[in-house]
Design an enzyme around this catalytic site. Structure first.
Site, PDB file in Angstrom:
ATOM      1  N   LYS A  16      22.393  -9.544  -3.976  1.00  0.00           N
ATOM      2  CA  LYS A  16      23.762 -10.002  -4.264  1.00  0.00           C
ATOM      3  C   LYS A  16      24.754  -9.405  -3.287  1.00  0.00           C
ATOM      4  O   LYS A  16      25.965  -9.539  -3.445  1.00  0.00           O
ATOM      5  CB  LYS A  16      24.169  -9.612  -5.685  1.00  0.00           C
ATOM      6  CG  LYS A  16      23.302 -10.214  -6.770  1.00  0.00           C
ATOM      7  CD  LYS A  16      23.716  -9.678  -8.133  1.00  0.00           C
ATOM      8  CE  LYS A  16      22.649  -9.994  -9.175  1.00  0.00           C
ATOM      9  NZ  LYS A  16      22.752  -9.100 -10.331  1.00  0.00           N
ATOM     10  N   ARG A  58       0.809  -1.214   0.000  1.00  0.00           N
ATOM     11  CA  ARG A  58       0.000   0.000   0.000  1.00  0.00           C
ATOM     12  C   ARG A  58       0.843   1.266   0.000  1.00  0.00           C
ATOM     13  O   ARG A  58       0.535   2.202  -0.731  1.00  0.00           O
ATOM     14  CB  ARG A  58      -1.035  -0.063   1.112  1.00  0.00           C
ATOM     15  CG  ARG A  58      -0.786   0.695   2.346  1.00  0.00           C
ATOM     16  CD  ARG A  58      -1.859   0.405   3.361  1.00  0.00           C
ATOM     17  NE  ARG A  58      -2.164  -1.009   3.476  1.00  0.00           N
ATOM     18  CZ  ARG A  58      -3.373  -1.507   3.712  1.00  0.00           C
ATOM     19  NH1 ARG A  58      -4.391  -0.711   3.840  1.00  0.00           N
ATOM     20  NH2 ARG A  58      -3.558  -2.797   3.802  1.00  0.00           N
ATOM     21  N   THR A  59       1.910   1.310   0.774  1.00  0.00           N
ATOM     22  CA  THR A  59       2.704   2.538   0.824  1.00  0.00           C
ATOM     23  C   THR A  59       3.409   2.785  -0.508  1.00  0.00           C
ATOM     24  O   THR A  59       3.437   3.906  -1.006  1.00  0.00           O
ATOM     25  CB  THR A  59       3.734   2.479   1.965  1.00  0.00           C
ATOM     26  OG1 THR A  59       3.050   2.193   3.187  1.00  0.00           O
ATOM     27  CG2 THR A  59       4.465   3.785   2.118  1.00  0.00           C
ATOM     28  N   ARG A  82      11.926   2.797   2.146  1.00  0.00           N
ATOM     29  CA  ARG A  82      11.388   1.927   3.196  1.00  0.00           C
ATOM     30  C   ARG A  82      12.500   0.951   3.525  1.00  0.00           C
ATOM     31  O   ARG A  82      13.069   0.316   2.616  1.00  0.00           O
ATOM     32  CB  ARG A  82      10.161   1.198   2.643  1.00  0.00           C
ATOM     33  CG  ARG A  82       9.762  -0.086   3.343  1.00  0.00           C
ATOM     34  CD  ARG A  82       9.098   0.093   4.680  1.00  0.00           C
ATOM     35  NE  ARG A  82       7.911   0.913   4.680  1.00  0.00           N
ATOM     36  CZ  ARG A  82       6.665   0.429   4.736  1.00  0.00           C
ATOM     37  NH1 ARG A  82       6.456  -0.868   4.740  1.00  0.00           N
ATOM     38  NH2 ARG A  82       5.633   1.243   4.767  1.00  0.00           N
ATOM     39  N   HIS A 128       7.326   6.715  10.494  1.00  0.00           N
ATOM     40  CA  HIS A 128       6.606   6.618   9.228  1.00  0.00           C
ATOM     41  C   HIS A 128       5.816   7.930   9.087  1.00  0.00           C
ATOM     42  O   HIS A 128       4.599   7.944   9.223  1.00  0.00           O
ATOM     43  CB  HIS A 128       5.671   5.396   9.281  1.00  0.00           C
ATOM     44  CG  HIS A 128       5.096   5.002   7.952  1.00  0.00           C
ATOM     45  ND1 HIS A 128       5.279   5.737   6.811  1.00  0.00           N
ATOM     46  CD2 HIS A 128       4.324   3.947   7.603  1.00  0.00           C
ATOM     47  CE1 HIS A 128       4.655   5.140   5.808  1.00  0.00           C
ATOM     48  NE2 HIS A 128       4.065   4.059   6.257  1.00  0.00           N
TER      49      HIS A 128
END
Lengths: 324, 185
Positions: free
Chosen positions: A83, A55-56, A105, A133
Site C-alpha cells: 500500500k 530457504r533463507t 531481506r 549476504h
C-alpha cells in the site's frame, strides 16, 4: 557496542571463528531428538522479507524457533508495503511491537544498514540487493571447514555471476579474513567494477583454475537480472562456465562442489555433479540453520552481543539493545 | 593477577585431589552396586576432566567400563542476560545414552547450585535417566537452591566474597584447589 550483522567484512577473525565454533557445538543439538534450547525464551525475532526467499526465511525461522525465540514473519506481499508504506514506517511499527532482532531481506543494497539506525534491536542482513549476504558466507565457510578440516590456505574458486551476487561478495570478505585464497571466475561482463580492489584473484578461464581448487562454488545465473545481454546465449555460458562431468573430472579427488541454491540444473551445474557425494549442496542447507542459530545466540543470548558492528547512528547506540 | 595470587591459599594439593577422587570412585561403586548402568557426565571444562578421571579409577578398581561424557549447560543458564553472550562448551554424550541409567553429574565446585539446576534442565532434553546423582570436588556452601551433592571431595567453609579456583593437570598443567581472598583495597 556491537550489535548488528550487516557485512561479512565487519567480522574480525575472532568473531568469525567464534560463530563457527559455536555452530559446531550447536550442530550436535540438531542431531538429538529434542532440538530445542530455552536460551532465547521471551525474545522476539522478526523476519522482514521484502524479496522472495524460501530457504533463507525458513532457515532463520527454524534457527530462532530452536532457540525458543518468538518469530514474527513479515513479507512485503500482502502487507502495508504494497500500500506504499516506507521502510522507515515499517521499521517503526516493528519497533513498537518490541523486536529484539530484525532479520531483513531487501532488494536495495544498504537497506539493512539504514534500518539499523531506526530500530533498537539487532539487525541481521539476510541479503540486500547485490551487496551482501553474510550468513550465507558463514554457512559456506562452516561447510568447508566441516568437510575439509581447515580454512587457512584453502583454495576457493567462486564461479559465475559475480556481478549480481551478494553471496560472492560476502564470501570474498569472510574467506579473506579466515585466510583462504579466493579466485573469482566469470566472463568479464559479469564481474563488478573495481573487482581488482577486492582481496582475491580474478580469472576468466575456469579450466585453468579447476585443477588448483579445493572448493568450487558455483553461483546461480540470475536469469531474472539477465536483461542486458551479459553473454551471447545460455548454451555458450554453460559451455565455458558450467560445471559438467568433464570439468568435475579435472578437480582433485578431495575437492568439493558448493552452490548457494536455488540451482539452474543444466546451466551452471549439471544434475550429475549437483547430486554427487562431493557436492555439499544439501549439507549447506542443514548447516544454514546451525550457523544462524549461532549468530542469533551470539547477538541476543547475553546482556550485549558478542559479535557484529556498532550502530551507524550514535544516538541509537546509547539505547541498550534488546532490553524491553 | 599477581596480586590475587598473593592472596591465594592452596587448600588441596595434587595428592589430596588424588585421594579425594579415589574415595569418590569407591563411594560411587559402593552406592550404585558396582557402578551398574552408571553414566558419568562432567560439566565442562573441569567437571568433564574430573569425570574422565573418575571413570579411569572405577575401571582400575573393579574393571568396569563406565560410559563417560560431558554436558554443556551454557544455553540453560539463568544468568545469560547478566553478561555478554558466552562461548559454548562441548557436549559429548556416550553412545549408550542416558535413558534408564543412573547419571552422575560431575562438577569441580558446588556453590550456589545454579549450575547444577541448569545441568538438570539440559539433561532433561537429552533423555530420561532413572536417577541423577551429583559428585563435586569441592563443596563451598552458600547454596541458593535446594540442591545437595551425593559425593563430595572436600567440604570447604568459605566467605561469600572469596573465590575457589580448581586447577587440573589436563587443562592447567598442575593439580590444586586455591582459596582466593578478595583484596580489601
Amino acid at each position: 557496542m556491537k550489535r548488528h550483522l550487516i557485512s561479512a567484512g565487519d567480522l574480525s577473525r575472532d568473531d568469525a571463528l567464534l560463530i563457527l565454533d559455536t555452530a559446531e557445538e550447536l550442530a550436535r543439538v540438531s542431531e538429538r531428538s529434542i532440538k530445542k534450547l530455552p536460551t532465547l525464551r521471551g525474545r522476539t525475532v522478526v523476519n522482514l522479507f521484502f524479496e522472495d526467499s524460501t530457504r533463507t526465511r525458513i532457515s532463520f525461522e527454524a534457527a530462532a524457533k530452536r532457540l525458543s525465540a518468538d518469530v514474527i514473519n513479515f513479507s512485503a506481499k500482502g502487507s502495508s508495503v504494497s500500500k506504499g508504506e516506507s521502510l522507515k514506517d515499517t521499521a517503526l511499527t516493528l519497533e513498537a511491537m518490541g523486536a529484539d532482532a530484525v532479520v531483513i531481506r531487501h532488494a536495495a543494497s544498504g537497506a539493512p544498514h539504514r534500518l539499523a539506525t531506526w530500530v533498537r534491536g539487532s539487525v541481521v542482513n539476510a541479503g540486500d540487493g547485490t551487496h551482501e549476504h553474510p550468513t550465507q558466507a558463514l554457512l559456506d565457510a562452516f561447510s568447508m571447514r566441516r568437510r575439509l578440516g581447515r580454512l587457512e590456505g584453502l583454495k576457493v574458486a567462486i564461479v559465475g555471476d559475480v556481478l549480481h551476487s551478494r553471496v560472492a561478495r560476502s564470501n570474498v570478505l569472510l574467506l579473506g579474513t579466515l585466510g583462504a585464497e579466493v579466485t573469482l571466475v566469470a566472463p568479464p561482463t559479469l564481474l563488478p567494477v573495481a573487482v581488482e580492489t577486492w582481496p582475491c584473484q580474478v580469472s576468466y578461464d575456469l579450466d585453468a583454475v579447476l585443477p588448483k581448487s579445493d572448493v568450487v562454488m558455483m553461483l546461480r545465473v540470475q536469469l531474472e537480472r539477465m536483461n542486458a545481454a551479459y553473454f551471447p546465449s545460455a548454451r555458450e555460458y554453460s559451455r565455458r562456465y558450467g560445471l559438467d562431468r568433464a570439468r568435475f573430472g579435472r578437480l582433485h579427488d578431495d575437492a568439493i562442489v558448493m552452490h548457494p541454491g536455488p540451482m539452474n540444473r543444466g546451466m551452471e551445474i549439471s544434475a550429475e555433479v549437483a547430486d554427487s557425494p562431493r557436492s555439499t549442496i544439501t549439507e549447506q542447507v542443514a548447516n544454514g540453520v546451525t550457523v544462524r542459530m549461532a549468530v542469533l545466540y551470539l547477538l541476543l543470548g547475553g546482556s550485549e552481543p558478542a559479535i557484529g558492528t556498532s550502530a551507524a547512528d550514535p544516538a541509537v547506540q546509547t539505547v541498550p539493545g534488546g532490553e524491553l | 593477577m599477581s596480586d590475587a595470587r598473593n592472596q591465594a591459599r592452596a587448600v588441596l594439593e595434587g595428592p589430596d585431589i588424588h585421594r579425594a577422587l579415589t574415595r569418590i570412585a569407591h563411594e560411587i561403586l559402593e552406592r550404585t552396586k558396582g557402578a551398574e548402568s552408571v553414566v558419568l557426565l562432567g560439566i565442562p571444562t573441569r567437571g568433564a576432566t574430573l569425570a574422565r578421571r573418575l571413570a579411569e579409577r572405577i575401571a582400575q578398581f573393579e574393571g568396569v567400563k563406565v560410559p563417560v561424557g560431558a554436558i554443556d549447560i551454557t544455553m540453560y543458564r539463568d544468568d545469560l542476560r547478566l553478561r555478554p553472550a558466552r562461548p559454548l562448551g562441548r557436549t559429548e554424550l556416550p553412545a549408550e545414552g542416558v535413558d534408564g541409567r543412573t547419571v552422575v553429574l560431575v562438577d569441580d565446585v558446588l556453590f550456589s547450585g545454579r549450575t547444577v539446576r541448569a545441568a538438570l534442565d539440559a539433561l532433561n532434553d537429552v533423555g530420561r535417566p532413572r536417577a541423577v546423582q551429583l559428585a563435586t570436588l569441592v563443596d563451598r556452601g552458600h547454596r541458593e537452591l535446594p540442591i545437595r551433592a551425593d559425593y563430595v571431595g572436600k567440604n570447604l567453609p568459605t566467605a561469600k566474597a572469596e573465590k575457589v579456583k580448581v586447577y587440573l593437570q589436563e587443562t592447567d598443567g598442575r593439580d590444586a584447589v586455591l582459596l582466593i581472598k578478595e583484596d580489601a583495597r
